[in-house]
Scaffold this active site. Structure first.
Site, PDB file in Angstrom:
ATOM      1  N   GLU A  96       0.711  -1.418  -0.290  1.00  0.00           N
ATOM      2  CA  GLU A  96       0.359  -0.029  -0.124  1.00  0.00           C
ATOM      3  C   GLU A  96       0.783   1.386   0.019  1.00  0.00           C
ATOM      4  OE1 GLU A  96      -3.011  -2.170   3.123  1.00  0.00           O
ATOM      5  OE2 GLU A  96      -2.321   0.143   3.343  1.00  0.00           O
ATOM      6  N   CYS A 156       4.790  -4.843  15.906  1.00  0.00           N
ATOM      7  CA  CYS A 156       4.911  -4.335  16.441  1.00  0.00           C
ATOM      8  C   CYS A 156       3.024  -4.254  17.023  1.00  0.00           C
ATOM      9  CB  CYS A 156       4.336  -2.260  16.121  1.00  0.00           C
ATOM     10  SG  CYS A 156       6.661  -1.937  16.017  1.00  0.00           S
ATOM     11  N   SER A 183       9.427   6.422  15.891  1.00  0.00           N
ATOM     12  CA  SER A 183       7.770   5.424  16.505  1.00  0.00           C
ATOM     13  C   SER A 183       7.957   5.727  17.876  1.00  0.00           C
ATOM     14  CB  SER A 183       7.924   4.405  15.018  1.00  0.00           C
ATOM     15  OG  SER A 183       6.205   3.695  15.592  1.00  0.00           O
ATOM     16  N   LEU A 184       7.585   6.498  18.747  1.00  0.00           N
ATOM     17  CA  LEU A 184       8.185   5.649  20.157  1.00  0.00           C
ATOM     18  C   LEU A 184       7.004   5.450  20.957  1.00  0.00           C
ATOM     19  CD1 LEU A 184      10.840   6.645  21.957  1.00  0.00           C
ATOM     20  CD2 LEU A 184       9.097   8.813  22.688  1.00  0.00           C
ATOM     21  N   ASN A 185       5.677   5.747  21.211  1.00  0.00           N
ATOM     22  CA  ASN A 185       4.270   5.484  21.952  1.00  0.00           C
ATOM     23  C   ASN A 185       4.876   4.822  23.288  1.00  0.00           C
ATOM     24  OD1 ASN A 185       3.825   5.415  18.772  1.00  0.00           O
ATOM     25  ND2 ASN A 185       5.262   3.288  18.567  1.00  0.00           N
ATOM     26  N   CYS A 229      -2.235   1.109   8.389  1.00  0.00           N
ATOM     27  CA  CYS A 229      -1.268   0.137   7.234  1.00  0.00           C
ATOM     28  C   CYS A 229      -1.964  -1.124   7.281  1.00  0.00           C
ATOM     29  CB  CYS A 229       0.218   0.244   7.507  1.00  0.00           C
ATOM     30  SG  CYS A 229       0.967  -0.251   9.317  1.00  0.00           S
ATOM     31  N   CYS A 280      -0.335  -2.306  15.192  1.00  0.00           N
ATOM     32  CA  CYS A 280       0.079  -2.547  13.856  1.00  0.00           C
ATOM     33  C   CYS A 280      -0.649  -3.648  12.846  1.00  0.00           C
ATOM     34  CB  CYS A 280       0.992  -2.127  13.482  1.00  0.00           C
ATOM     35  SG  CYS A 280       1.992  -1.660  11.930  1.00  0.00           S
ATOM     36  N   SER A 336      11.230   7.291   9.197  1.00  0.00           N
ATOM     37  CA  SER A 336      10.637   5.862  10.212  1.00  0.00           C
ATOM     38  C   SER A 336      11.186   5.381  10.338  1.00  0.00           C
ATOM     39  CB  SER A 336       9.024   6.867  10.380  1.00  0.00           C
ATOM     40  OG  SER A 336       8.306   5.799  11.008  1.00  0.00           O
ATOM     41  N   CYS A 339       3.083   8.640   1.340  1.00  0.00           N
ATOM     42  CA  CYS A 339       3.448   7.681   2.249  1.00  0.00           C
ATOM     43  C   CYS A 339       3.558   6.264   1.656  1.00  0.00           C
ATOM     44  CB  CYS A 339       2.999   7.203   3.293  1.00  0.00           C
ATOM     45  SG  CYS A 339       3.055   6.168   4.822  1.00  0.00           S
ATOM     46  N   CYS A 369       6.163  -7.408   7.500  1.00  0.00           N
ATOM     47  CA  CYS A 369       7.148  -6.814   8.257  1.00  0.00           C
ATOM     48  C   CYS A 369       7.557  -7.716   9.331  1.00  0.00           C
ATOM     49  CB  CYS A 369       6.640  -5.105   8.836  1.00  0.00           C
ATOM     50  SG  CYS A 369       7.314  -4.176  10.592  1.00  0.00           S
TER      51      CYS A 369
HETATM   52 FE1  SF4 Z   1       6.886  -3.004  11.079  1.00  0.00          FE
HETATM   53 FE2  SF4 Z   1       5.372  -0.629  11.166  1.00  0.00          FE
HETATM   54 FE3  SF4 Z   1       3.753  -1.492  12.250  1.00  0.00          FE
HETATM   55 FE4  SF4 Z   1       6.025  -2.012  13.449  1.00  0.00          FE
HETATM   56  S1  SF4 Z   1       4.836  -0.065  13.071  1.00  0.00           S
HETATM   57  S2  SF4 Z   1       4.956  -3.978  12.956  1.00  0.00           S
HETATM   58  S3  SF4 Z   1       7.388  -1.347  11.996  1.00  0.00           S
HETATM   59  S4  SF4 Z   1       5.256  -1.590   9.511  1.00  0.00           S
END
Ligand code: SF4
Length: 352
Positions: free
Chosen positions: A97, A121, A221-223, A340, A124, A199, A110, A117
């Site tokens: 995407e 995370c 990407s801290l969070n 995503c 996600c 990022s 983006c 991935c």
């Molecule tokens: Fe991967 Fe980014 Fe999703 Fe984390 S937030 S699982 S690094 S795509």
């Protein structure tokens, strides 16, 4: 494969120097690479036949060793706020995407760097799909070419590139660096360093290599503000904890007046307490930083919730009162498959 049975190069996979080397093997001059780059990225043609200032004989010779491969747009979705999501089919039929985000003064694209991935995370959708493969250079660059062709019709230009789509860009570092080099070509797409942001979830060795190899903006990407919470949300934190990550941020080569962007997804009752905001100030105050607060975009497959608007405002107020730069990023395209990996999941589920 060529008529001689050899694997052919995709010209979009090659940097200028790599293209010069391939052409030198054919006895061709260096300026031929400049001509091809202009056709690929300035005129955005999709085949050799359209490169009309190359002789027919040269094009036939080139066809023996190289091809021009383009992504196919499999589906699009447009949100009420104008955010547009493209699902691109890659050269092996995988899909990724790419999201186009219109804002008053910018048109941001983006990009994805991997199919799936491996970082996992917890908040996600892509992370839940697991890792399939790294994208090739041409598959990254062509996301920009194809979307720019789409907006060419409206005489608009993509102004900013963010590597924040599917995948962890620093997990595909060599390819990422080449793709960035190509995006910057003066006779091509002409993106300047300050218009490209990479990022990362916090791959510290990759951050160090990236800073040494290319000049780009960095986002983290801290969070979370404590290791326990961050490790729970982002397994990478078990390898590179907050202290290690923030010390790598301090060493990252920043241009004068530029800052590292810290992305902070606000999750109800997990990282949105006022004590978290206070800790965030303490962690980031010593750095040249700005903070993007992103209220979580709820999804049926994910167990998290968006905080209330009051909680989000109270959190931001603590950052602002302490002199930090912080904006609340609206969840762009909240009415489409915005997290995503969602459009990909949906189209694959539909059997398209
Ligand atoms: Fe991967 Fe980014 Fe999703 Fe984390 S937030 S699982 S690094 S795509």
């Amino acid at each position: 494969m060529s008529k001689t049975g050899r694997q052919r190069y995709n010209l979009k996979d090659l940097t200028r120097n790599e293209m010069v080397a391939v052409l030198a093997g054919m006895g061709k001059e260096r300026f031929r690479a400049d001509q091809i780059i202009a056709w690929l990225y300035r005129h955005r043609v999709d085949n050799l036949a359209e490169m009309t200032n190359l002789s027919r004989v040269f094009r036939q010779q080139l066809e023996e060793v190289a091809t021009v491969q383009s992504l196919t747009c499999q589906a699009t979705e447009t949100a009420a706020d104008g955010t547009k999501k493209f699902l691109f089919r890659l050269f092996d039929d995988s899909c990724v995407e790419t999201v186009l985000i219109p804002e008053p003064k910018r048109l941001t694209l983006c990009l994805s760097t991997q199919v799936g991935c491996r970082q996992g995370c917890r908040f996600c959708v892509t992370g839940r799909q697991g890792f399939h493969r790294n994208l090739k250079v041409g598959e990254i660059v062509d996301q920009v070419v194809q979307v720019q062709k789409h907006v060419d019709r409206e005489q608009r230009r993509i102004s900013n590139i963010v590597f924040m789509g599917m995948g962890e860009p620093l997990d595909n570092l060599d390819v990422l660096v080449k793709a960035i080099e190509i995006l910057k070509y003066d006779d091509g797409l002409q993106f300047s360093s300050r218009r490209i942001t990479v990022s990362t979830c916090g791959l510290v060795p990759g951050m160090e290599k990236l800073g040494a190899l290319v000049d780009v903006c960095l986002a983290i990407s801290l969070n979370a503000t404590e290791d326990e919470t961050r490790s729970r949300l982002m397994p990478i934190n078990r390898r590179y904890n907050l202290k290690t990550l923030l010390s790598a941020c301090r060493r990252f080569p920043l241009k004068r007046r530029s800052r590292i962007t810290f992305e902070y997804i606000l999750l109800k009752d997990l990282n949105d307490r006022l004590a978290d905001a206070v800790r965030l100030v303490k962690l980031l105050k010593p750095l040249k930083s700005k903070i993007n607060l992103i209220p979580f975009n709820e999804h049926p497959d994910l167990p998290y919730q968006r905080p209330t608007d009051e909680q989000i405002s109270a959190f931001q107020a603590i950052l602002l009162d302490s002199g930090m730069t912080s904006i609340i990023r609206k969840s762009k395209g909240a009415d489409i498959s915005a997290a995503c990996g969602q459009l990909r999941g949906k189209v694959l589920a539909d059997g398209k």
